[in-house]
Design a protein around this motif. Structure first.
Motif, PDB file in Angstrom:
ATOM      1  N   HIS A   1      -6.881  -6.214   8.799  1.00 29.05           N
ATOM      2  CA  HIS A   1      -7.850  -6.709   7.824  1.00 29.05           C
ATOM      3  C   HIS A   1      -7.344  -7.987   7.147  1.00 29.05           C
ATOM      4  CE1 HIS A   1     -10.327  -6.649   4.079  1.00 29.05           C
ATOM      5  NE2 HIS A   1     -11.242  -6.180   4.902  1.00 29.05           N
ATOM      6  N   ALA A   2      -6.047  -8.049   6.881  1.00 28.66           N
ATOM      7  CA  ALA A   2      -5.468  -9.234   6.244  1.00 28.66           C
ATOM      8  C   ALA A   2      -5.261 -10.391   7.224  1.00 28.66           C
ATOM      9  CB  ALA A   2      -4.127  -8.869   5.605  1.00 28.66           C
ATOM     10  N   LYS A   3      -5.434 -10.102   8.513  1.00 26.50           N
ATOM     11  CA  LYS A   3      -5.263 -11.111   9.571  1.00 26.50           C
ATOM     12  C   LYS A   3      -3.839 -11.679   9.576  1.00 26.50           C
ATOM     13  CE  LYS A   3     -10.176 -12.404   9.381  1.00 26.50           C
ATOM     14  NZ  LYS A   3     -10.545 -11.433   8.329  1.00 26.50           N
ATOM     15  N   ASP A   4      -2.870 -10.760   9.504  1.00 25.27           N
ATOM     16  CA  ASP A   4      -1.472 -11.184   9.502  1.00 25.27           C
ATOM     17  C   ASP A   4      -1.114 -11.886  10.812  1.00 25.27           C
ATOM     18  OD1 ASP A   4      -1.278  -9.961   7.039  1.00 25.27           O
ATOM     19  OD2 ASP A   4      -0.393  -8.122   7.836  1.00 25.27           O
ATOM     20  N   LYS A   5      -0.380 -12.981  10.694  1.00 23.35           N
ATOM     21  CA  LYS A   5       0.032 -13.764  11.862  1.00 23.35           C
ATOM     22  C   LYS A   5       1.459 -13.453  12.273  1.00 23.35           C
ATOM     23  CE  LYS A   5       0.166 -18.537  13.581  1.00 23.35           C
ATOM     24  NZ  LYS A   5      -0.177 -19.953  13.264  1.00 23.35           N
ATOM     25  N   VAL A   6       2.321 -13.237  11.287  1.00 21.68           N
ATOM     26  CA  VAL A   6       3.738 -12.951  11.527  1.00 21.68           C
ATOM     27  C   VAL A   6       4.118 -11.728  10.708  1.00 21.68           C
ATOM     28  CG1 VAL A   6       6.102 -13.791  11.225  1.00 21.68           C
ATOM     29  CG2 VAL A   6       4.312 -15.356  12.016  1.00 21.68           C
TER      30      VAL A   6
ATOM     31  N   GLY B   1      -8.395  -4.781  -0.245  1.00 21.69           N
ATOM     32  CA  GLY B   1      -7.486  -5.923  -0.297  1.00 21.69           C
ATOM     33  C   GLY B   1      -7.601  -6.669  -1.610  1.00 21.69           C
ATOM     34  N   VAL B   2      -6.524  -6.634  -2.393  1.00 22.71           N
ATOM     35  CA  VAL B   2      -6.454  -7.359  -3.659  1.00 22.71           C
ATOM     36  C   VAL B   2      -5.722  -8.670  -3.402  1.00 22.71           C
ATOM     37  CG1 VAL B   2      -5.609  -7.258  -6.035  1.00 22.71           C
ATOM     38  CG2 VAL B   2      -6.404  -5.181  -4.924  1.00 22.71           C
ATOM     39  N   TYR B   3      -6.116  -9.729  -4.084  1.00 20.68           N
ATOM     40  CA  TYR B   3      -5.476 -11.019  -3.817  1.00 20.68           C
ATOM     41  C   TYR B   3      -5.275 -11.800  -5.115  1.00 20.68           C
ATOM     42  CZ  TYR B   3     -10.508 -12.089  -3.723  1.00 20.68           C
ATOM     43  OH  TYR B   3     -11.856 -12.170  -4.017  1.00 20.68           O
TER      44      TYR B   3
ATOM     45  N   GLU C   1     -13.127  -9.601   1.517  1.00 23.58           N
ATOM     46  CA  GLU C   1     -14.200  -9.237   2.438  1.00 23.58           C
ATOM     47  C   GLU C   1     -14.884  -7.925   2.041  1.00 23.58           C
ATOM     48  OE1 GLU C   1     -12.701  -9.391   6.446  1.00 23.58           O
ATOM     49  OE2 GLU C   1     -12.837 -11.573   6.502  1.00 23.58           O
ATOM     50  N   ASP C   2     -15.033  -7.721   0.745  1.00 26.05           N
ATOM     51  CA  ASP C   2     -15.711  -6.518   0.239  1.00 26.05           C
ATOM     52  C   ASP C   2     -16.438  -6.889  -1.051  1.00 26.05           C
ATOM     53  OD1 ASP C   2     -16.584  -4.019  -0.500  1.00 26.05           O
ATOM     54  OD2 ASP C   2     -14.677  -3.015  -0.094  1.00 26.05           O
ATOM     55  N   SER C   3     -17.503  -7.658  -0.888  1.00 25.08           N
ATOM     56  CA  SER C   3     -18.212  -8.181  -2.057  1.00 25.08           C
ATOM     57  C   SER C   3     -18.880  -7.077  -2.867  1.00 25.08           C
ATOM     58  CB  SER C   3     -19.258  -9.207  -1.623  1.00 25.08           C
ATOM     59  OG  SER C   3     -20.174  -8.623  -0.700  1.00 25.08           O
ATOM     60  N   GLU C   4     -19.284  -5.980  -2.195  1.00 25.47           N
ATOM     61  CA  GLU C   4     -19.974  -4.913  -2.908  1.00 25.47           C
ATOM     62  C   GLU C   4     -19.046  -4.229  -3.905  1.00 25.47           C
ATOM     63  OE1 GLU C   4     -22.264  -0.675  -1.935  1.00 25.47           O
ATOM     64  OE2 GLU C   4     -22.060  -2.209  -0.368  1.00 25.47           O
ATOM     65  N   ARG C   5     -17.849  -3.846  -3.448  1.00 22.86           N
ATOM     66  CA  ARG C   5     -16.917  -3.203  -4.375  1.00 22.86           C
ATOM     67  C   ARG C   5     -16.337  -4.205  -5.368  1.00 22.86           C
ATOM     68  NH1 ARG C   5     -13.219   1.148  -1.084  1.00 22.86           N
ATOM     69  NH2 ARG C   5     -12.982  -0.548   0.433  1.00 22.86           N
ATOM     70  N   GLY C   6     -16.266  -5.486  -4.976  1.00 25.91           N
ATOM     71  CA  GLY C   6     -15.837  -6.506  -5.924  1.00 25.91           C
ATOM     72  C   GLY C   6     -16.817  -6.678  -7.059  1.00 25.91           C
TER      73      GLY C   6
END
Length: 568
Positions: A113-118, A206-208, A417-422
């Motif tokens: 979900h976070a699209k981790d690259k490394v 996902g919190v940012y 990527e969760d506008s409803e819960r945001g």
């Protein structure tokens, strides 16, 4: 917002953005000789630390990490993790602090979900990676973190246990990288960190946080912890050791503060009671933070009595769950200074920290415990209100209850990527915490309960936290958890799980008699006697050490329905 007049700007004038790299730069200003210690394995000073952070930046460049890419870390609390706090973010990448205590399927979900690259991963967590690697959709490269390079069992450049498909071992890669790197300027609202918080329903959220938010959170801590001396922390004399996982809300933001102050820092790796106590003594630790479970584990350890004279300089901030009076008293008797703090993953996390004013410092130790076990006083720069079910504000009179809603310069703006819960989180322009509390006129926050954990019995609201606090004061009770279960007559009734201290033998009837005596003296409400008391050896916890009341409710329902003869 009202119309305002902006200050004139000169085209050539520079307005420095509030970036994490500036916190790092401050660490070299005044006390660069101070140390950062990892267990009993490794130590460096701030000059070396800054060099290593720049080496990490060059390693990330070699791994093709670009601004906006996400780098995941799975590690114990360590100097390496601290280097990632400062290094990954300062190159403009996003640091994903992975909760290693989640089930592998949820770890996989958060990485995808976070699209981790490394991914940077400690060798202890390689079995997790083995279980999920085939399902990871965005990860391109892996780096292993090994403690063997510090123990003499392997030299940094000749580690033979690098898994197939890995780019190398962390120390080996750093040793080959240049320590020259110029961290760039960029917009202070750039995304800096992300992590995932689990609730009672749905996938992890996902919190940012941005550089500006984490910079301002550090300034808030600086103001309250150092300026007001809520938990006195002086870089010249104090030594910091987190006992809250660094994957959990940036270890409450203290690593950023300690680094900016170039204070001595001690990172304990995997939490082991004997080693924690050893580090407390040998490294002179004076400030930590943890959940009540960890503090209880330490004060209950027989070695704590042996070293009680050394513990008298230790200050501990408690959060995550309520600090009970029983645990506060046990810690105080060992000379430990305890204070509560309050916040949540979405608030970075500090919203309140206990602060005793000049008058309150003159109170007796027993009277002070009453204050120290409150959630704290509202932190600087934070707006906090109480709201009822109709969206109306409730007065701060110390009695009226409402849901805590907040605003501040470091609160997350939503869920990735969760506008409803945001939108639900920020309903009406206030961040909704889900905690029920009262607030006194002098800004003390007194948590009643989580909205989902308040017990409604006989038309009255009963706080499970209050009941746990009362049970903690029963001699012989080490830990308790209280939940409400449906009752045909009363709506809900409280039920309790209790862990006893070693050597104690209590009965449910004895504990109920103790509570009943308090009720008859007018010290407790009549509903404060649990219907059932069950003695257990362990109480379910969440991945961050909080009491898992959802799981307890489920298990107690099954227990009550399945074998009522085993409960009291």
């Amino acid at each position: 917002m009202i119309p305002t007049k902006l200050i004139p700007r000169t085209a050539e004038a520079h307005e420095p953005p509030l970036l994490i790299k500036n916190l790092l730069a401050q660490s070299l200003r005044y006390e660069p000789q101070r140390e950062i210690v990892y267990r009993d394995l490794f130590r460096i000073n701030y000059i070396q630390f800054n060099q290593r952070v720049r080496q990490l930046a060059n390693v990330l460049a070699e791994l093709d990490v670009k601004p906006g890419d996400t780098v995941a870390v799975l590690d114990w609390d360590s100097h390496r993790y601290l280097e990632c706090f400062l290094g990954v973010t300062s190159v403009g990448a996003i640091l994903h602090t992975v909760n290693v205590r989640l089930p592998p399927a949820q770890v996989q979900y958060t990485i995808n979900h976070a699209k981790d690259k490394v991914i940077l991963i400690h060798e202890d967590f390689l079995p997790i990676l083995t279980a999920i690697k085939g399902e990871l959709t965005t990860v391109e490269k892996y780096v292993v973190l090994s403690d063997k390079v510090y123990t003499g069992t392997a030299r940094i450049n000749t580690l033979d246990e690098i898994p197939n498909g890995f780019s190398g071992e962390y120390e080996a890669l750093l040793s080959k990288a240049s320590d020259q790197y110029e961290f760039p300027d960029f917009d202070e609202n750039t995304w800096a960190t992300t992590f995932y918080t689990t609730g009672t329903t749905g996938s992890p959220k996902g919190v940012y946080f941005s550089h500006r938010q984490l910079f301002m959170h550090t300034m808030g801590l600086l103001t309250y912890i150092i300026g007001y001396e809520a938990m006195p922390f002086k870089g010249s004399t104090d030594v910091y050791m987190p006992i809250t996982p660094m994957f959990h809300v940036h270890a409450w933001g203290f690593p950023f503060l300690a680094t900016m102050m170039s204070a001595k820092q001690v990172y304990p790796g995997r939490y082991e009671p004997e080693l924690l106590l050893k580090l407390l003594i040998t490294e002179g630790v004076t400030l930590s933070h943890c959940v009540p479970t960890i503090l209880n584990m330490l004060v209950s350890n027989p070695a704590a009595q042996k070293f009680r004279q050394n513990l008298s300089r230790w200050k501990v901030l408690i959060g995550g769950s309520a600090l009970t009076k029983g645990l506060a008293k046990a810690a105080t008797e060992l000379g430990i200074t305890v204070m509560s703090g309050y916040g949540m993953s979405e608030t970075a996390p500090i919203l309140a920290v206990g602060y005793l004013n000049e008058q309150e410092k003159t109170l007796s130790p027993e009277e002070q415990i009453e204050l120290r076990t409150r959630a704290g006083r509202i932190a600087p720069f934070v707006e906090m209100r109480l709201m009822d079910d109709n969206g109306q504000f409730v007065p701060h009179d110390g009695h009226s209850l409402g849901e805590i809603v907040a605003r501040g310069p470091w609160l997350t703006q939503g869920y990735y990527e969760d506008s409803e819960r945001g939108a639900e989180l920020w309903k009406g322009g206030w961040l909704h915490t889900g905690d029920v509390a009262s607030i006194t006129p002098d800004n003390w926050v007194i948590i009643a309960d989580r909205t989902k954990d308040v017990i409604k019995t006989g038309g009255e609201w009963v706080s499970s936290l209050d009941m746990e606090d009362v049970l903690s004061q029963v001699e012989g009770v080490a830990e308790s958890a209280v939940i409400g279960l449906p009752d045909d007559r009363w709506g809900e009734r409280p039920h309790a799980l209790i862990i006893l201290k070693p050597g104690y033998s209590l009965t449910a009837e004895g504990i109920k008699a103790y509570l009943q005596a308090k009720i008859e003296r007018g010290e407790l409400h009549k509903w404060y006697v649990p219907d059932r008391i069950i003695f257990v050896s362990d109480i379910p916890k969440t991945s961050v050490g909080k009491i898992d009341k959802k799981k307890i409710r489920s298990e107690m329902k099954e227990l009550i329905l399945g074998s009522s003869t085993t409960i009291s």
